[in-house]
Scaffold this motif. Structure first.
Motif, PDB file in Angstrom:
ATOM      1  N   ASN A 142       0.849  -1.192   0.000  1.00 32.01           N
ATOM      2  CA  ASN A 142       0.000   0.000   0.000  1.00 32.01           C
ATOM      3  C   ASN A 142       0.883   1.240   0.000  1.00 32.01           C
ATOM      4  OD1 ASN A 142       0.677   0.656   2.807  1.00 32.01           O
ATOM      5  ND2 ASN A 142      -0.639  -1.066   3.365  1.00 32.01           N
ATOM      6  N   VAL A 143       0.260   2.375  -0.132  1.00 29.15           N
ATOM      7  CA  VAL A 143       1.001   3.636  -0.247  1.00 29.15           C
ATOM      8  C   VAL A 143       1.872   3.869   0.982  1.00 29.15           C
ATOM      9  CG1 VAL A 143       0.757   6.146  -0.450  1.00 29.15           C
ATOM     10  CG2 VAL A 143      -0.702   4.642  -1.804  1.00 29.15           C
ATOM     11  N   GLN A 144       1.350   3.616   2.156  1.00 25.50           N
ATOM     12  CA  GLN A 144       2.104   3.850   3.385  1.00 25.50           C
ATOM     13  C   GLN A 144       3.370   2.996   3.424  1.00 25.50           C
ATOM     14  OE1 GLN A 144      -1.201   3.157   3.247  1.00 25.50           O
ATOM     15  NE2 GLN A 144      -2.068   5.121   3.850  1.00 25.50           N
ATOM     16  N   GLU A 145       3.268   1.723   3.071  1.00 29.68           N
ATOM     17  CA  GLU A 145       4.436   0.841   3.085  1.00 29.68           C
ATOM     18  C   GLU A 145       5.455   1.248   2.028  1.00 29.68           C
ATOM     19  OE1 GLU A 145       3.040  -3.182   2.656  1.00 29.68           O
ATOM     20  OE2 GLU A 145       2.051  -3.173   4.615  1.00 29.68           O
ATOM     21  N   ILE A 146       4.981   1.631   0.866  1.00 30.90           N
ATOM     22  CA  ILE A 146       5.892   2.039  -0.206  1.00 30.90           C
ATOM     23  C   ILE A 146       6.653   3.299   0.183  1.00 30.90           C
ATOM     24  CG2 ILE A 146       5.996   2.865  -2.591  1.00 30.90           C
ATOM     25  CD1 ILE A 146       3.539   0.958  -3.097  1.00 30.90           C
ATOM     26  N   ILE A 147       5.949   4.269   0.735  1.00 27.91           N
ATOM     27  CA  ILE A 147       6.617   5.503   1.156  1.00 27.91           C
ATOM     28  C   ILE A 147       7.556   5.239   2.328  1.00 27.91           C
ATOM     29  CG2 ILE A 147       6.279   7.824   2.134  1.00 27.91           C
ATOM     30  CD1 ILE A 147       5.722   7.617  -0.874  1.00 27.91           C
ATOM     31  N   SER A 148       7.185   4.360   3.209  1.00 31.73           N
ATOM     32  CA  SER A 148       8.069   4.003   4.313  1.00 31.73           C
ATOM     33  C   SER A 148       9.385   3.425   3.789  1.00 31.73           C
ATOM     34  CB  SER A 148       7.376   2.993   5.232  1.00 31.73           C
ATOM     35  OG  SER A 148       8.228   2.607   6.270  1.00 31.73           O
ATOM     36  N   CYS A 149       9.296   2.559   2.819  1.00 31.41           N
ATOM     37  CA  CYS A 149      10.492   1.992   2.198  1.00 31.41           C
ATOM     38  C   CYS A 149      11.306   3.077   1.506  1.00 31.41           C
ATOM     39  CB  CYS A 149      10.093   0.900   1.212  1.00 31.41           C
ATOM     40  SG  CYS A 149      11.500   0.112   0.409  1.00 31.41           S
ATOM     41  N   PHE A 150      10.637   3.936   0.756  1.00 35.02           N
ATOM     42  CA  PHE A 150      11.320   5.040   0.083  1.00 35.02           C
ATOM     43  C   PHE A 150      12.067   5.897   1.097  1.00 35.02           C
ATOM     44  CE2 PHE A 150      11.419   9.460  -1.249  1.00 35.02           C
ATOM     45  CZ  PHE A 150      12.076   9.361  -2.467  1.00 35.02           C
ATOM     46  N   LYS A 151      11.425   6.208   2.206  1.00 38.99           N
ATOM     47  CA  LYS A 151      12.041   7.063   3.213  1.00 38.99           C
ATOM     48  C   LYS A 151      13.266   6.404   3.838  1.00 38.99           C
ATOM     49  CE  LYS A 151       9.407   9.431   6.003  1.00 38.99           C
ATOM     50  NZ  LYS A 151       8.315   9.809   6.923  1.00 38.99           N
ATOM     51  N   GLU A 152      13.218   5.100   4.010  1.00 37.79           N
ATOM     52  CA  GLU A 152      14.363   4.382   4.572  1.00 37.79           C
ATOM     53  C   GLU A 152      15.553   4.393   3.614  1.00 37.79           C
ATOM     54  OE1 GLU A 152      13.214   0.439   5.725  1.00 37.79           O
ATOM     55  OE2 GLU A 152      11.621   1.177   7.037  1.00 37.79           O
ATOM     56  N   GLU A 153      15.270   4.409   2.325  1.00 41.13           N
ATOM     57  CA  GLU A 153      16.326   4.309   1.313  1.00 41.13           C
ATOM     58  C   GLU A 153      16.831   5.667   0.819  1.00 41.13           C
ATOM     59  OE1 GLU A 153      14.671   1.809  -1.744  1.00 41.13           O
ATOM     60  OE2 GLU A 153      14.768   0.034  -0.472  1.00 41.13           O
ATOM     61  N   ASN A 154      16.191   6.749   1.228  1.00 45.76           N
ATOM     62  CA  ASN A 154      16.549   8.084   0.745  1.00 45.76           C
ATOM     63  C   ASN A 154      16.581   9.069   1.898  1.00 45.76           C
ATOM     64  OD1 ASN A 154      16.424   7.827  -2.404  1.00 45.76           O
ATOM     65  ND2 ASN A 154      14.673   6.682  -1.616  1.00 45.76           N
ATOM     66  N   ASP A 155      17.373  10.120   1.740  1.00 50.76           N
ATOM     67  CA  ASP A 155      17.531  11.048   2.857  1.00 50.76           C
ATOM     68  C   ASP A 155      16.437  12.108   2.913  1.00 50.76           C
ATOM     69  OD1 ASP A 155      18.214  13.164   1.119  1.00 50.76           O
ATOM     70  OD2 ASP A 155      20.348  12.787   1.319  1.00 50.76           O
ATOM     71  N   GLN A 156      16.387  12.779   4.043  1.00 47.69           N
ATOM     72  CA  GLN A 156      15.359  13.783   4.329  1.00 47.69           C
ATOM     73  C   GLN A 156      15.360  14.916   3.311  1.00 47.69           C
ATOM     74  OE1 GLN A 156      12.863  13.797   6.650  1.00 47.69           O
ATOM     75  NE2 GLN A 156      12.190  15.652   5.615  1.00 47.69           N
ATOM     76  N   THR A 157      16.511  15.260   2.796  1.00 52.53           N
ATOM     77  CA  THR A 157      16.583  16.331   1.798  1.00 52.53           C
ATOM     78  C   THR A 157      15.721  15.996   0.587  1.00 52.53           C
ATOM     79  OG1 THR A 157      18.814  16.885   2.523  1.00 52.53           O
ATOM     80  CG2 THR A 157      18.156  17.669   0.338  1.00 52.53           C
ATOM     81  N   LEU A 158      15.792  14.760   0.126  1.00 55.61           N
ATOM     82  CA  LEU A 158      14.981  14.341  -1.012  1.00 55.61           C
ATOM     83  C   LEU A 158      13.501  14.369  -0.660  1.00 55.61           C
ATOM     84  CD1 LEU A 158      14.854  13.380  -3.928  1.00 55.61           C
ATOM     85  CD2 LEU A 158      15.220  11.046  -3.097  1.00 55.61           C
ATOM     86  N   HIS A 159      13.130  13.957   0.538  1.00 52.94           N
ATOM     87  CA  HIS A 159      11.732  14.005   0.968  1.00 52.94           C
ATOM     88  C   HIS A 159      11.210  15.440   0.875  1.00 52.94           C
ATOM     89  CE1 HIS A 159      12.984  10.607   4.010  1.00 52.94           C
ATOM     90  NE2 HIS A 159      13.207  10.278   2.754  1.00 52.94           N
ATOM     91  N   THR A 160      12.014  16.378   1.343  1.00 49.80           N
ATOM     92  CA  THR A 160      11.625  17.790   1.328  1.00 49.80           C
ATOM     93  C   THR A 160      11.505  18.318  -0.101  1.00 49.80           C
ATOM     94  OG1 THR A 160      12.706  18.106   3.461  1.00 49.80           O
ATOM     95  CG2 THR A 160      12.265  20.084   2.165  1.00 49.80           C
ATOM     96  N   LEU A 161      12.432  17.944  -0.959  1.00 49.85           N
ATOM     97  CA  LEU A 161      12.358  18.367  -2.363  1.00 49.85           C
ATOM     98  C   LEU A 161      11.079  17.855  -3.021  1.00 49.85           C
ATOM     99  CD1 LEU A 161      16.068  17.779  -3.468  1.00 49.85           C
ATOM    100  CD2 LEU A 161      14.904  19.989  -3.214  1.00 49.85           C
ATOM    101  N   ILE A 162      10.709  16.624  -2.734  1.00 48.44           N
ATOM    102  CA  ILE A 162       9.500  16.045  -3.332  1.00 48.44           C
ATOM    103  C   ILE A 162       8.252  16.740  -2.816  1.00 48.44           C
ATOM    104  CG2 ILE A 162       8.072  13.964  -3.534  1.00 48.44           C
ATOM    105  CD1 ILE A 162      10.717  12.358  -3.513  1.00 48.44           C
ATOM    106  N   THR A 163       8.187  17.038  -1.536  1.00 54.34           N
ATOM    107  CA  THR A 163       6.988  17.720  -1.027  1.00 54.34           C
ATOM    108  C   THR A 163       6.838  19.086  -1.690  1.00 54.34           C
ATOM    109  OG1 THR A 163       8.136  18.583   0.933  1.00 54.34           O
ATOM    110  CG2 THR A 163       6.972  16.487   1.180  1.00 54.34           C
ATOM    111  N   GLY A 164       7.938  19.774  -1.929  1.00 55.61           N
ATOM    112  CA  GLY A 164       7.878  21.045  -2.643  1.00 55.61           C
ATOM    113  C   GLY A 164       7.411  20.870  -4.081  1.00 55.61           C
ATOM    114  N   GLU A 165       7.879  19.815  -4.732  1.00 61.19           N
ATOM    115  CA  GLU A 165       7.450  19.551  -6.102  1.00 61.19           C
ATOM    116  C   GLU A 165       5.974  19.167  -6.163  1.00 61.19           C
ATOM    117  OE1 GLU A 165      10.091  16.858  -8.148  1.00 61.19           O
ATOM    118  OE2 GLU A 165      11.785  18.231  -7.909  1.00 61.19           O
ATOM    119  N   ILE A 166       5.479  18.475  -5.154  1.00 62.58           N
ATOM    120  CA  ILE A 166       4.051  18.149  -5.110  1.00 62.58           C
ATOM    121  C   ILE A 166       3.231  19.424  -5.034  1.00 62.58           C
ATOM    122  CG2 ILE A 166       2.216  17.126  -3.694  1.00 62.58           C
ATOM    123  CD1 ILE A 166       4.248  14.847  -3.028  1.00 62.58           C
TER     124      ILE A 166
END
Length: 97
Positions: A28-52
């Motif tokens: 599900n979306v929650q599990e996929i994003i959890s995996c993404f977050k584990e494999e990528n750093d916070q900077t990328l998370h922030t960049l994506i939220t801005g792009e959204i």
């Protein structure tokens, strides 16, 4: 490059994690994003939220159509119970946690 995406980090997330093999990262979306977050750093998370935010603002008049054109090959939020807008909001929320 003339075909450079204005949303490269969002592209990375959707193309890389919400493709036909999405179940490698979760059911599900929650599990996929959890995996993404584990494999990528916070900077990328922030960049994506801005792009959204920018994606939604840039395409507010045709959000569903543009999302389908850009990402429809990779993901369909509807079977998971989301509209396009709520799917993007959920991605943003989960990435911000």
């Amino acid at each position: 490059m003339e075909n450079e995406s204005p949303y490269p980090n969002l592209d990375l997330l959707i193309h890389g994690y919400f493709n036909q093999d999405f179940d490698l990262w979760g059911d599900n979306v929650q599990e996929i994003i959890s995996c993404f977050k584990e494999e990528n750093d916070q900077t990328l998370h922030t960049l994506i939220t801005g792009e959204i935010d920018r994606f939604k603002r840039d395409h507010s008049a045709n959000l569903d159509e543009y999302f389908e054109e850009k990402y429809g090959f990779y993901v369909d939020p509807e079977p998971w119970g989301y509209t396009i807008a709520s799917f993007l909001d959920e991605l943003k929320r989960l990435l911000s946690e």
